[in-house]
Scaffold this motif. Sequence first.
Motif, PDB file in Angstrom:
ATOM      1  N   LYS A  33      47.535  -8.126  42.614  1.00 56.96           N
ATOM      2  CA  LYS A  33      46.565  -8.668  41.652  1.00 56.96           C
ATOM      3  C   LYS A  33      45.512  -9.525  42.354  1.00 56.96           C
ATOM      4  N   PHE A  34      45.959 -10.403  43.226  1.00 55.95           N
ATOM      5  CA  PHE A  34      45.033 -11.326  43.893  1.00 55.95           C
ATOM      6  C   PHE A  34      44.072 -10.570  44.807  1.00 55.95           C
ATOM      7  N   ILE A  35      44.614  -9.637  45.581  1.00 57.81           N
ATOM      8  CA  ILE A  35      43.769  -8.860  46.504  1.00 57.81           C
ATOM      9  C   ILE A  35      42.738  -8.048  45.734  1.00 57.81           C
ATOM     10  N   VAL A  36      43.183  -7.380  44.671  1.00 59.76           N
ATOM     11  CA  VAL A  36      42.275  -6.554  43.874  1.00 59.76           C
ATOM     12  C   VAL A  36      41.207  -7.414  43.203  1.00 59.76           C
ATOM     13  N   GLY A  37      41.615  -8.556  42.649  1.00 53.43           N
ATOM     14  CA  GLY A  37      40.662  -9.459  42.007  1.00 53.43           C
ATOM     15  C   GLY A  37      39.600  -9.947  42.983  1.00 53.43           C
ATOM     16  N   CYS A  38      40.028 -10.346  44.168  1.00 58.76           N
ATOM     17  CA  CYS A  38      39.079 -10.799  45.193  1.00 58.76           C
ATOM     18  C   CYS A  38      38.149  -9.662  45.614  1.00 58.76           C
ATOM     19  N   ALA A  39      38.709  -8.449  45.741  1.00 55.64           N
ATOM     20  CA  ALA A  39      37.894  -7.296  46.149  1.00 55.64           C
ATOM     21  C   ALA A  39      36.819  -6.989  45.107  1.00 55.64           C
ATOM     22  N   PHE A  40      37.172  -7.083  43.826  1.00 53.75           N
ATOM     23  CA  PHE A  40      36.194  -6.855  42.762  1.00 53.75           C
ATOM     24  C   PHE A  40      35.054  -7.873  42.843  1.00 53.75           C
ATOM     25  N   ILE A  41      35.411  -9.137  43.008  1.00 60.00           N
ATOM     26  CA  ILE A  41      34.394 -10.201  43.052  1.00 60.00           C
ATOM     27  C   ILE A  41      33.503 -10.054  44.280  1.00 60.00           C
ATOM     28  N   ILE A  42      34.128  -9.839  45.443  1.00 60.73           N
ATOM     29  CA  ILE A  42      33.370  -9.772  46.696  1.00 60.73           C
ATOM     30  C   ILE A  42      32.440  -8.568  46.712  1.00 60.73           C
ATOM     31  N   THR A  43      32.952  -7.397  46.334  1.00 58.82           N
ATOM     32  CA  THR A  43      32.111  -6.191  46.357  1.00 58.82           C
ATOM     33  C   THR A  43      30.996  -6.265  45.312  1.00 58.82           C
ATOM     34  N   SER A  44      31.274  -6.913  44.173  1.00 62.34           N
ATOM     35  CA  SER A  44      30.233  -7.061  43.142  1.00 62.34           C
ATOM     36  C   SER A  44      29.093  -7.949  43.618  1.00 62.34           C
ATOM     37  N   VAL A  45      29.403  -8.907  44.476  1.00 61.65           N
ATOM     38  CA  VAL A  45      28.365  -9.782  45.036  1.00 61.65           C
ATOM     39  C   VAL A  45      27.691  -9.124  46.235  1.00 61.65           C
ATOM     40  N   LEU A  46      28.502  -8.489  47.079  1.00 56.85           N
ATOM     41  CA  LEU A  46      27.960  -7.883  48.301  1.00 56.85           C
ATOM     42  C   LEU A  46      27.088  -6.669  48.023  1.00 56.85           C
ATOM     43  N   GLY A  47      27.392  -5.905  46.962  1.00 58.23           N
ATOM     44  CA  GLY A  47      26.633  -4.687  46.668  1.00 58.23           C
ATOM     45  C   GLY A  47      25.130  -4.934  46.557  1.00 58.23           C
ATOM     46  N   PRO A  48      24.691  -5.795  45.619  1.00 58.91           N
ATOM     47  CA  PRO A  48      23.252  -6.081  45.514  1.00 58.91           C
ATOM     48  C   PRO A  48      22.675  -6.713  46.783  1.00 58.91           C
TER      49      PRO A  48
ATOM     50  N   THR B  39      30.587   0.146  48.521  1.00 65.19           N
ATOM     51  CA  THR B  39      31.006   1.030  47.424  1.00 65.19           C
ATOM     52  C   THR B  39      32.387   1.624  47.691  1.00 65.19           C
ATOM     53  N   LEU B  40      32.677   1.921  48.956  1.00 62.32           N
ATOM     54  CA  LEU B  40      34.003   2.441  49.313  1.00 62.32           C
ATOM     55  C   LEU B  40      35.071   1.380  49.071  1.00 62.32           C
ATOM     56  N   SER B  41      34.761   0.130  49.403  1.00 61.76           N
ATOM     57  CA  SER B  41      35.701  -0.970  49.146  1.00 61.76           C
ATOM     58  C   SER B  41      35.917  -1.167  47.652  1.00 61.76           C
ATOM     59  N   PHE B  42      34.846  -1.017  46.885  1.00 61.26           N
ATOM     60  CA  PHE B  42      34.940  -1.150  45.427  1.00 61.26           C
ATOM     61  C   PHE B  42      35.831  -0.063  44.845  1.00 61.26           C
ATOM     62  N   ALA B  43      35.649   1.172  45.319  1.00 57.55           N
ATOM     63  CA  ALA B  43      36.489   2.281  44.860  1.00 57.55           C
ATOM     64  C   ALA B  43      37.939   2.076  45.286  1.00 57.55           C
ATOM     65  N   THR B  44      38.139   1.588  46.493  1.00 58.75           N
ATOM     66  CA  THR B  44      39.499   1.328  46.994  1.00 58.75           C
ATOM     67  C   THR B  44      40.192   0.268  46.154  1.00 58.75           C
ATOM     68  N   ALA B  45      39.450  -0.775  45.776  1.00 58.14           N
ATOM     69  CA  ALA B  45      40.020  -1.828  44.925  1.00 58.14           C
ATOM     70  C   ALA B  45      40.472  -1.256  43.586  1.00 58.14           C
ATOM     71  N   GLN B  46      39.674  -0.350  43.038  1.00 62.06           N
ATOM     72  CA  GLN B  46      40.044   0.276  41.764  1.00 62.06           C
ATOM     73  C   GLN B  46      41.283   1.160  41.918  1.00 62.06           C
ATOM     74  N   ILE B  47      41.369   1.878  43.037  1.00 60.94           N
ATOM     75  CA  ILE B  47      42.545   2.726  43.291  1.00 60.94           C
ATOM     76  C   ILE B  47      43.792   1.860  43.435  1.00 60.94           C
ATOM     77  N   PHE B  48      43.660   0.741  44.162  1.00 61.86           N
ATOM     78  CA  PHE B  48      44.781  -0.193  44.311  1.00 61.86           C
ATOM     79  C   PHE B  48      45.213  -0.724  42.946  1.00 61.86           C
TER      80      PHE B  48
ATOM     81  N   ILE C   8      44.935   0.739  39.956  1.00 58.75           N
ATOM     82  CA  ILE C   8      45.610   1.769  39.160  1.00 58.75           C
ATOM     83  C   ILE C   8      47.000   2.069  39.709  1.00 58.75           C
ATOM     84  N   THR C   9      47.113   2.218  41.025  1.00 54.92           N
ATOM     85  CA  THR C   9      48.429   2.506  41.613  1.00 54.92           C
ATOM     86  C   THR C   9      49.387   1.336  41.406  1.00 54.92           C
ATOM     87  N   ASP C  10      48.867   0.113  41.510  1.00 52.17           N
ATOM     88  CA  ASP C  10      49.705  -1.062  41.290  1.00 52.17           C
ATOM     89  C   ASP C  10      50.188  -1.119  39.844  1.00 52.17           C
ATOM     90  N   LEU C  11      49.325  -0.748  38.906  1.00 53.78           N
ATOM     91  CA  LEU C  11      49.703  -0.723  37.494  1.00 53.78           C
ATOM     92  C   LEU C  11      50.791   0.319  37.232  1.00 53.78           C
TER      93      LEU C  11
END
Length: 429
Positions: free
Chosen positions: A350-365, A386-395, A397-400
Amino acid sequence: MALILKYFVAGLVRYWLIHTDYWQTISNRVEIATPLNSWKRLIEGIYLYDHGIDPYEGDSFHESPIVLVFFHFMLKKVPYLLPLIFTLMDILTAHILYKTSKAFVLILEESQEKIKQNIAKESKTMLLNKSQLNEAPDYVLSVYLFNPYSVLNCVGMTSTVIQNLLVSVSLWGAASGQRLLACTFIALATHQALYPILLVVPISILLANVNKGCNKCSYNRTLLIFVLCWSFLIYISAYIMNGSYSYFYNTYGFILTVPDLKPNIGLFWYFFTEMFEHFRLLFVCAFQINALALYVVPLTLRFHKEPVLLATVLIALSTIFRSYPCVGDVGFYLAFLPLWKHLFTFMQQKFIVGCAFIITSVLGPTVWHLWIYSGSANANFFFGVTLSFATAQIFLITDLLFAYIKREFTLKHGSSRQIDGKPAKLVLR
């Protein structure tokens, strides 16, 4: 009263942002607007249609003819109401998700009752009580209304707002046992974006479970009604285009062949930019099979008893692997996660995925600005984000999914572990 306040605040934020000076910037962002859902391209298509030119002859318009006619009418009759219409559609989506999640909660409660007798004695405390079940719809509503991804998607006035509304109505219809409503709206969503066709499977299972009839007959009826509705929509679209089916290439063909390689938050654009042309067909087929067919059968076989979870996962996977994704698609499936908050204790990332979402959302723009405007970066930087963002989403779903399996095992066998009759313990060496 609290619900009305949520709707009002969320609607006010969306409506206000549409009328700010930032609207143009937001609506043109690559994370929000794609060649499929862009408001700018929709306006261009309407202009061509209004002047008697086939909008599908060029390479700029890729919406369905039904959406084309709808917005052509709106722009002619009430153009000043369009910001309000988009805001109301998004608020309506949130309300339908709220009603859908209430229906889903009843399904979860019923499935829990069925397995009560097979639950280990020490795991009884893990069962969901009424208060836990009843608070889930409120979280679903809040997550959709105030998720930045959903807000920006509405502010950008993308046609993904319509797609999210159609999918939410179809899920609500399935959870309520209304077969015609569910099939009609999933056919509309499929006609617009193709990838929602994956949801026919969980919707069929939901309808069979809710209506409690012959499962095989129910599946066949659902599939038949869906095919008839989709065929009718194709016919209506051809009628709108004066009997021509030429729009196929610039709608379904465009989605499947991915000719426009403008960067987005997906995985297609970079691979096909770098690829040798003679390998293109092979990789297009591989990518589309991955997005449309690869996961449906194994996930259905494993999670057919949990159609709600199956629907959530299929929506998420189609978002990650579709050819032209946007943050509006991501915000939509994230709204379903509170339904599974009882699995969060079993999730390890949860923590890794949450951080990845926040970081990639800021880094993208940021990286986009460095690449396009400053010239101090290149495509590799943006694709890395974008690859990191997709990886975070995959993590995520698999974690869920693993969390669901862990909880299922713990409910059946208990949480204590013994080796040779003694309590097991983990020793770090």
